[in-house]
Design an enzyme around this catalytic site. Structure first.
Site, PDB file in Angstrom:
ATOM      1  N   HIS A   6       0.834  -1.201   0.000  1.00  0.00           N
ATOM      2  CA  HIS A   6       0.000   0.000   0.000  1.00  0.00           C
ATOM      3  C   HIS A   6       0.872   1.256   0.000  1.00  0.00           C
ATOM      4  CE1 HIS A   6      -3.822   2.113   1.322  1.00  0.00           C
ATOM      5  NE2 HIS A   6      -2.901   3.024   1.592  1.00  0.00           N
ATOM      6  N   GLU A   7       1.878   1.253   0.883  1.00  0.00           N
ATOM      7  CA  GLU A   7       2.725   2.445   0.980  1.00  0.00           C
ATOM      8  C   GLU A   7       3.585   2.641  -0.268  1.00  0.00           C
ATOM      9  OE1 GLU A   7       2.059   4.491   3.218  1.00  0.00           O
ATOM     10  OE2 GLU A   7       0.762   3.093   4.271  1.00  0.00           O
ATOM     11  N   HIS A  30       1.961   4.654  -2.864  1.00  0.00           N
ATOM     12  CA  HIS A  30       1.995   6.108  -2.638  1.00  0.00           C
ATOM     13  C   HIS A  30       3.261   6.749  -3.208  1.00  0.00           C
ATOM     14  CE1 HIS A  30      -1.669   6.800  -0.513  1.00  0.00           C
ATOM     15  NE2 HIS A  30      -1.398   5.945   0.464  1.00  0.00           N
ATOM     16  N   HIS A  84      -6.140   8.368  -2.373  1.00  0.00           N
ATOM     17  CA  HIS A  84      -6.717   7.031  -2.501  1.00  0.00           C
ATOM     18  C   HIS A  84      -7.804   7.040  -3.574  1.00  0.00           C
ATOM     19  CE1 HIS A  84      -5.357   6.009   1.858  1.00  0.00           C
ATOM     20  NE2 HIS A  84      -4.445   5.683   0.972  1.00  0.00           N
TER      21      HIS A  84
END
Length: 358
Positions: free
Chosen positions: A237-238, A241, A247
């Site tokens: 998930h990170e 980014h 999101h």
């Protein structure tokens, strides 16, 4: 004396007349045996076999001074024990139990050697390539986490370092970072107390699109660690980014893509049995009232749970995420990795040139 000799005969005879005492040394330990004057070396051998379970064929006596080494068979030898009272007698020999243990060890060694030989013969059928994929090596040195660092003021920082190192070396993570050309300056852990509110618990944060990634490795009570695969999914998930801050649809599409790449990479390399993993926590569901983050962020510390989410300076006693320190350390680590790769490639090239043609 014949083969039907009973050790009690020597004892009774010794009681009836003046006995002959011999001091025998075995494995460095002395012990005394008493015999009647007419007993010979054959009687000594029989008594040792009876009392100490050392078969006559395993016995050897070193008698000094002068007589020397006495070997089996002892039957028929006329060496009287009365002539040995002033001698040093050393018994060499293994018990039946020791012999059986040695035989088992030898059999195991032979079996192991045979298995290795069979494995080598099988391996010879496929000759490995002598060429390393240096492009892959260079890319893995460039697209990686250039520094990993636990929080030294929390308990067991060495265990946190092993957790972070395992994430850094994860085959699926490495493959995905290489594909997307992700380079992260610092991978570190977060202090759960600084990222927990009544409403939510933050699992991970990404500062400045990959300058720093923080992961919530520890349980809220600091009495253990979260499940490895849960934290690895948070790391996916990170990493997303690094490209997308919000999101939105683009972010979730990339996040799912990275998760799939990591899972496939883990499958190709065999993975691990979850029951034997150091960081296996079956009670860690990973979602619920916890959140990976509230999007990519810049600088300071991200505060959750307020109507006006804001960026504020760090509140811990030290600043482990100093930007200048991180950038310098990351550049140093990156240069070192690339230098090591070049030196390894040069050394292998020289070795191939020096090798005779096959």
């Amino acid at each position: 004396m014949d083969g039907s000799y009973n050790t009690q005969d020597a004892v009774h005879a010794a009681d009836a007349t003046e006995s002959v005492s011999l001091i025998i040394t075995h494995h460095g330990d002395p012990f005394t045996l008493d015999f009647s004057p007419e007993c010979t070396i054959s009687d000594l051998s029989a008594m040792i076999a009876d009392r100490f379970s050392i078969p006559p064929e395993n016995q050897k006596f070193i008698i000094s001074p002068r007589i020397g080494l006495v070997r089996p068979p002892f039957t028929g030898l006329s060496l009287p024990l009365s002539s040995l009272t002033d001698k040093k007698i050393v018994l060499m020999g293994s018990t039946t139990h020791e012999v059986a243990a040695i035989d088992a060890a030898v059999a195991n060694a032979k079996s192991s050697t045979a298995r290795r030989a069979a494995a080598l013969r099988t391996g010879q059928k496929v000759q490995p390539s002598r060429q390393r994929d240096w492009q892959k090596v260079q890319e893995e040195a460039q697209y990686t986490f250039h520094t990993i660092r636990p929080l030294e003021y929390l308990p067991k920082p060495d265990k946190s370092h092993r957790f972070l190192k395992r994430l850094c070396d994860d085959a699926g993570i490495k493959a995905s970072m290489r594909k997307h050309k992700f380079s992260v300056g610092l991978l570190t852990e977060m202090n759960p107390a600084e990222h927990t509110t009544h409403e939510s618990r933050t699992l991970g944060l990404n500062r400045n699109r990959g300058e720093v990634i923080e992961l919530r490795l520890r349980t809220d009570a600091y009495d253990g660690y979260r499940d490895y695969k849960t934290i690895r999914k948070t790391l996916c998930h990170e990493l997303a980014h690094n490209v997308w801050g919000e999101h939105d649809h683009n972010f979730w599409k990339l996040c799912r893509e990275i998760e799939g790449e990591v899972e496939r990479g883990d499958w190709r390399h065999g993975g691990h049995s979850v029951g034997q993993e150091e960081f296996y926590n079956p009670e860690d569901g990973g979602i619920g009232d916890q959140e990976a983050d509230h999007g990519g962020w810049t600088g300071g510390e991200y505060v959750l749970g307020s109507a006006n989410t804001s960026v504020v300076p760090t509140t811990s006693g030290q600043d482990p995420l100093n930007r200048r320190e991180i950038s310098a350390k990351a550049a140093e680590e990156r240069a070192k990795r690339q230098r090591d790769v070049r030196e390894s490639a040069s050394q292998e090239s020289r070795n191939e040139q020096d090798s005779p043609p096959t």
